[in-house]
Scaffold this motif. Structure first.
Motif: not given
Length: 183
Positions: A60-70
């Motif tokens: 969940v952490n990594e997936g949320a951060k992937a969205v945040m980067r965009e």
């Protein structure tokens, strides 16, 4: 001072946790406190997904951060790109808070439930932090399904929980210029 008021004034967002998992009895008390929050029309529209599996929390952490980067908001994109940043602050327990979409005031109701959870945690000397970034992972409907969040619900928040890695700091000065009286 009254214990409730003392608890409210001493609670802080905790961003450093011990590796030790919280006890099931403590978790149950926090979840129960959440369900006693007030709701519009007594809808009780919340749904709580408890994560204590390190791999799932990491996903969940990594997936949320992937969205945040965009994202177009620069500071959020920068946080998403920061390899050291963990949206849950490496807490051993994370609760994902969702609300039923057809409720009268689901986000407000879930906010009240989160506040009850945070105050219950503080009363047991357990650290907590209200996490808005968690919702980004669940923008993907497949992720909602993977975590068994019902179709008619929307993820609003996460809550990180764990034993405090450090003592709560003192409260910052509060703005006292926010009251208007008519007597």
């Amino acid at each position: 001072m009254n214990h409730v008021l003392e608890n409210i004034k001493s609670r802080r967002s905790v961003r450093q946790y011990k590796n030790e998992q919280i006890k099931d009895e403590e978790l149950d008390k926090m979840l129960e406190a959440a369900t006693y929050a007030p709701t519009g029309g007594n809808d009780q529209p919340w749904y709580f997904t408890v994560l204590q599996n390190e791999d799932l929390i990491k996903e969940v952490n990594e997936g949320a951060k992937a969205v945040m980067r965009e994202m177009d908001v620069e500071w959020i994109a920068q946080m998403g790109a920061n390899e050291q940043f963990n949206i849950f602050h490496r807490a051993p327990t994370v609760i994902i808070v969702s609300g039923r979409k057809d409720a009268v005031t689901p986000m407000i109701d879930c906010s009240a439930a989160v506040q009850n959870m945070l105050l219950a945690a503080e009363s047991m000397d357990i650290g907590s932090c209200w996490i808005g970034f968690a919702k980004f992972f669940f923008e993907n409907p497949e992720n909602m399904k993977k975590f068994n969040i019902p179709e008619n619900y929307e993820v609003y928040f996460g809550v990180s929980l764990g034993y405090k890695g450090q003592k709560n700091p003192e409260a910052s000065e509060r703005n006292k210029e926010v009251f208007n009286y008519f007597k």
